[in-house]
Design a protein around this motif. Structure first.
Motif, PDB file in Angstrom:
ATOM      1  N   UNK A 163       0.830  -1.198   0.000  1.00 48.90           N
ATOM      2  CA  UNK A 163       0.000   0.000   0.000  1.00 48.90           C
ATOM      3  C   UNK A 163       0.870   1.256   0.000  1.00 48.90           C
ATOM      4  N   UNK A 164       2.031   1.175   0.633  1.00 51.32           N
ATOM      5  CA  UNK A 164       2.933   2.324   0.659  1.00 51.32           C
ATOM      6  C   UNK A 164       3.351   2.714  -0.745  1.00 51.32           C
ATOM      7  N   UNK A 165       3.575   1.733  -1.605  1.00 52.01           N
ATOM      8  CA  UNK A 165       3.980   2.041  -2.973  1.00 52.01           C
ATOM      9  C   UNK A 165       2.880   2.821  -3.688  1.00 52.01           C
ATOM     10  N   UNK A 166       1.618   2.506  -3.380  1.00 51.48           N
ATOM     11  CA  UNK A 166       0.502   3.218  -3.990  1.00 51.48           C
ATOM     12  C   UNK A 166       0.514   4.682  -3.581  1.00 51.48           C
ATOM     13  N   UNK A 167       0.853   4.945  -2.303  1.00 48.38           N
ATOM     14  CA  UNK A 167       0.846   6.297  -1.783  1.00 48.38           C
ATOM     15  C   UNK A 167       2.224   6.943  -1.853  1.00 48.38           C
ATOM     16  N   UNK A 168       3.108   6.405  -2.674  1.00 54.51           N
ATOM     17  CA  UNK A 168       4.439   6.960  -2.902  1.00 54.51           C
ATOM     18  C   UNK A 168       5.289   6.937  -1.638  1.00 54.51           C
ATOM     19  N   UNK A 169       5.326   8.033  -0.880  1.00 50.96           N
ATOM     20  CA  UNK A 169       6.333   8.195   0.155  1.00 50.96           C
ATOM     21  C   UNK A 169       5.819   8.011   1.575  1.00 50.96           C
ATOM     22  N   UNK A 170       4.529   8.041   1.811  1.00 51.91           N
ATOM     23  CA  UNK A 170       4.024   7.991   3.178  1.00 51.91           C
ATOM     24  C   UNK A 170       2.624   7.381   3.211  1.00 51.91           C
ATOM     25  N   UNK A 171       2.390   6.593   4.228  1.00 53.25           N
ATOM     26  CA  UNK A 171       1.069   6.017   4.498  1.00 53.25           C
ATOM     27  C   UNK A 171       0.725   6.312   5.948  1.00 53.25           C
ATOM     28  N   UNK A 172      -0.447   6.881   6.192  1.00 50.37           N
ATOM     29  CA  UNK A 172      -0.917   7.178   7.549  1.00 50.37           C
ATOM     30  C   UNK A 172      -2.211   6.423   7.793  1.00 50.37           C
ATOM     31  N   UNK A 173      -2.320   5.780   8.956  1.00 50.48           N
ATOM     32  CA  UNK A 173      -3.530   5.029   9.254  1.00 50.48           C
ATOM     33  C   UNK A 173      -3.615   4.767  10.757  1.00 50.48           C
ATOM     34  N   UNK A 174      -4.564   3.951  11.155  1.00 43.33           N
ATOM     35  CA  UNK A 174      -4.690   3.527  12.552  1.00 43.33           C
ATOM     36  C   UNK A 174      -5.207   2.090  12.548  1.00 43.33           C
ATOM     37  N   UNK A 230      -6.783  11.376   7.321  1.00 47.71           N
ATOM     38  CA  UNK A 230      -7.814  11.932   6.444  1.00 47.71           C
ATOM     39  C   UNK A 230      -7.212  12.389   5.115  1.00 47.71           C
ATOM     40  N   UNK A 231      -6.049  13.009   5.185  1.00 49.77           N
ATOM     41  CA  UNK A 231      -5.376  13.471   3.962  1.00 49.77           C
ATOM     42  C   UNK A 231      -4.886  12.289   3.136  1.00 49.77           C
ATOM     43  N   UNK A 232      -4.369  11.258   3.823  1.00 50.83           N
ATOM     44  CA  UNK A 232      -3.887  10.066   3.121  1.00 50.83           C
ATOM     45  C   UNK A 232      -4.996   9.422   2.300  1.00 50.83           C
ATOM     46  N   UNK A 233      -6.227   9.452   2.832  1.00 51.68           N
ATOM     47  CA  UNK A 233      -7.363   8.829   2.152  1.00 51.68           C
ATOM     48  C   UNK A 233      -8.071   9.769   1.178  1.00 51.68           C
ATOM     49  N   UNK A 234      -7.538  10.967   1.017  1.00 52.86           N
ATOM     50  CA  UNK A 234      -8.161  11.937   0.111  1.00 52.86           C
ATOM     51  C   UNK A 234      -7.540  11.829  -1.287  1.00 52.86           C
ATOM     52  N   UNK A 235      -8.028  12.668  -2.177  1.00 50.72           N
ATOM     53  CA  UNK A 235      -7.485  12.727  -3.533  1.00 50.72           C
ATOM     54  C   UNK A 235      -6.742  14.043  -3.770  1.00 50.72           C
ATOM     55  N   UNK A 270      -3.924  16.559  -4.544  1.00 52.04           N
ATOM     56  CA  UNK A 270      -2.691  16.359  -5.320  1.00 52.04           C
ATOM     57  C   UNK A 270      -1.422  16.526  -4.474  1.00 52.04           C
ATOM     58  N   UNK A 271      -1.515  17.283  -3.377  1.00 51.55           N
ATOM     59  CA  UNK A 271      -0.343  17.527  -2.536  1.00 51.55           C
ATOM     60  C   UNK A 271      -0.434  16.784  -1.199  1.00 51.55           C
ATOM     61  N   UNK A 272      -1.110  15.625  -1.216  1.00 54.91           N
ATOM     62  CA  UNK A 272      -1.343  14.925   0.053  1.00 54.91           C
ATOM     63  C   UNK A 272      -0.048  14.434   0.703  1.00 54.91           C
ATOM     64  N   UNK A 273       0.980  14.102  -0.084  1.00 54.54           N
ATOM     65  CA  UNK A 273       2.244  13.652   0.498  1.00 54.54           C
ATOM     66  C   UNK A 273       2.883  14.779   1.308  1.00 54.54           C
ATOM     67  N   UNK A 274       2.969  15.969   0.715  1.00 55.42           N
ATOM     68  CA  UNK A 274       3.563  17.111   1.402  1.00 55.42           C
ATOM     69  C   UNK A 274       2.777  17.481   2.647  1.00 55.42           C
ATOM     70  N   UNK A 275       1.450  17.424   2.561  1.00 53.79           N
ATOM     71  CA  UNK A 275       0.621  17.760   3.712  1.00 53.79           C
ATOM     72  C   UNK A 275       0.821  16.755   4.858  1.00 53.79           C
ATOM     73  N   UNK A 276       0.927  15.481   4.519  1.00 53.74           N
ATOM     74  CA  UNK A 276       1.164  14.475   5.560  1.00 53.74           C
ATOM     75  C   UNK A 276       2.528  14.664   6.223  1.00 53.74           C
ATOM     76  N   UNK A 277       3.545  14.952   5.426  1.00 50.83           N
ATOM     77  CA  UNK A 277       4.872  15.169   6.003  1.00 50.83           C
ATOM     78  C   UNK A 277       4.892  16.419   6.880  1.00 50.83           C
ATOM     79  N   UNK A 278       4.117  17.419   6.506  1.00 50.03           N
ATOM     80  CA  UNK A 278       4.019  18.609   7.331  1.00 50.03           C
ATOM     81  C   UNK A 278       3.434  18.273   8.699  1.00 50.03           C
ATOM     82  N   UNK A 279       2.390  17.462   8.708  1.00 54.21           N
ATOM     83  CA  UNK A 279       1.768  17.055   9.970  1.00 54.21           C
ATOM     84  C   UNK A 279       2.666  16.095  10.749  1.00 54.21           C
ATOM     85  N   UNK A 280       3.369  15.211  10.036  1.00 52.60           N
ATOM     86  CA  UNK A 280       4.295  14.302  10.714  1.00 52.60           C
ATOM     87  C   UNK A 280       5.411  15.095  11.400  1.00 52.60           C
TER      88      UNK A 280
END
Length: 270
Positions: free
Chosen positions: A6-17, A133-138, A140-150
């Protein structure tokens, strides 16, 4: 393995629980960094039964890449009853972010940090929920947004460790609480020691280590601070202010006030 795919699908980061019941175990090789914030129950972590450790609610677990990872809930004191719930992220961090992941390891590939401040823990959980929530969205900048929160999670984690290591000794806190409630009274060092339940020499060492001053100097600071409040917020005469904060008379208050604050009480009030 599912997470790696699944990580490959989301490129650089996967967030979940996730949540696991008591008696569950798993083992896998992960090729990227992973962080886990446990919110309920606990894991027993490690592939070698002789070198396992427990991670429980309030713990932040960091796993470096290329490690063989195993866990079970059945052997953990908390997990065997409650199972476990946790937020997690798998990622390949940019170099700047990787610096925030470097902590002493409790076992090879594992760092374990205790988040004892409830407010900081809530902030970190909120960041993880936003990441998911961002990881499961569409977006275009979801990777950058997740890293910002991380990065926010890791900075809060760093702040929690700093607070824990620099927390005031509980005995010092008890001494300060006693002083603050007795500013108008004649306070002796013996009374402060009794409130803190330490000897005179212990109290001196604790205050010097925690606050860089002596107990009686700190008491004077509290009295001066209270005098400053009364001078700002009331029309009380100097003699009344002196009595209210435990000085024998207004002349001695004026002498010590100027020595500490740099101006006289009348100049300060003006």
């Amino acid at each position: 393995p599912r997470l790696v795919v699944k990580l490959e699908v989301f490129d650089e980061i996967l967030s979940s629980h996730g949540s696991h019941a008591p008696g569950v175990a798993d083992r896998y090789l992960h090729h990227q960094w992973a962080v886990i914030l446990i919110t309920r129950g606990g894991y027993r972590v490690g592939t070698d039964p002789r070198r396992t450790f427990d991670a429980q609610a309030g713990d932040f677990l960091i796993m470096s890449p290329e490690g063989d990872h195993a866990w079970t809930t059945s052997d953990s004191p908390q997990g065997c009853r409650e199972g476990v719930s946790a937020h997690f992220a798998l990622f390949r961090p940019p170099s700047a972010l990787e610096l925030l992941l470097r902590y002493p390891e409790v076992q090879p590939h594992y760092s374990l940090l205790r988040i004892s401040d409830p407010a900081m823990l809530r902030r970190m959980i909120r960041c993880f929920r936003q990441m998911e929530a961002i990881c499961n969205s569409h977006l275009p900048n979801r990777v950058a947004l997740q890293f910002n929160l991380l990065e926010q999670v890791l900075l809060w984690c760093q702040a929690a460790q700093h607070s824990r290591h620099h927390a005031t000794d509980r005995r010092v806190q008890k001494a300060i609480e006693f002083m603050a409630s007795s500013l108008a009274e004649e306070v002796t060092i013996e009374q402060i020691c009794q409130a803190a339940r330490v000897s005179r020499s212990q109290l001196a060492v604790l205050f010097e280590r925690s606050l860089g001053t002596s107990p009686m100097r700190y008491l004077e600071k509290l009295r001066i601070d209270r005098a400053k409040q009364l001078l700002r917020l009331s029309n009380q005469k100097f003699a009344g202010v002196a009595t209210a904060v435990g000085f024998c008379d207004s002349k001695y208050l004026a002498h010590r006030f100027k020595a500490v604050v740099g101006v006289t009480p009348s100049e300060y009030r003006s």
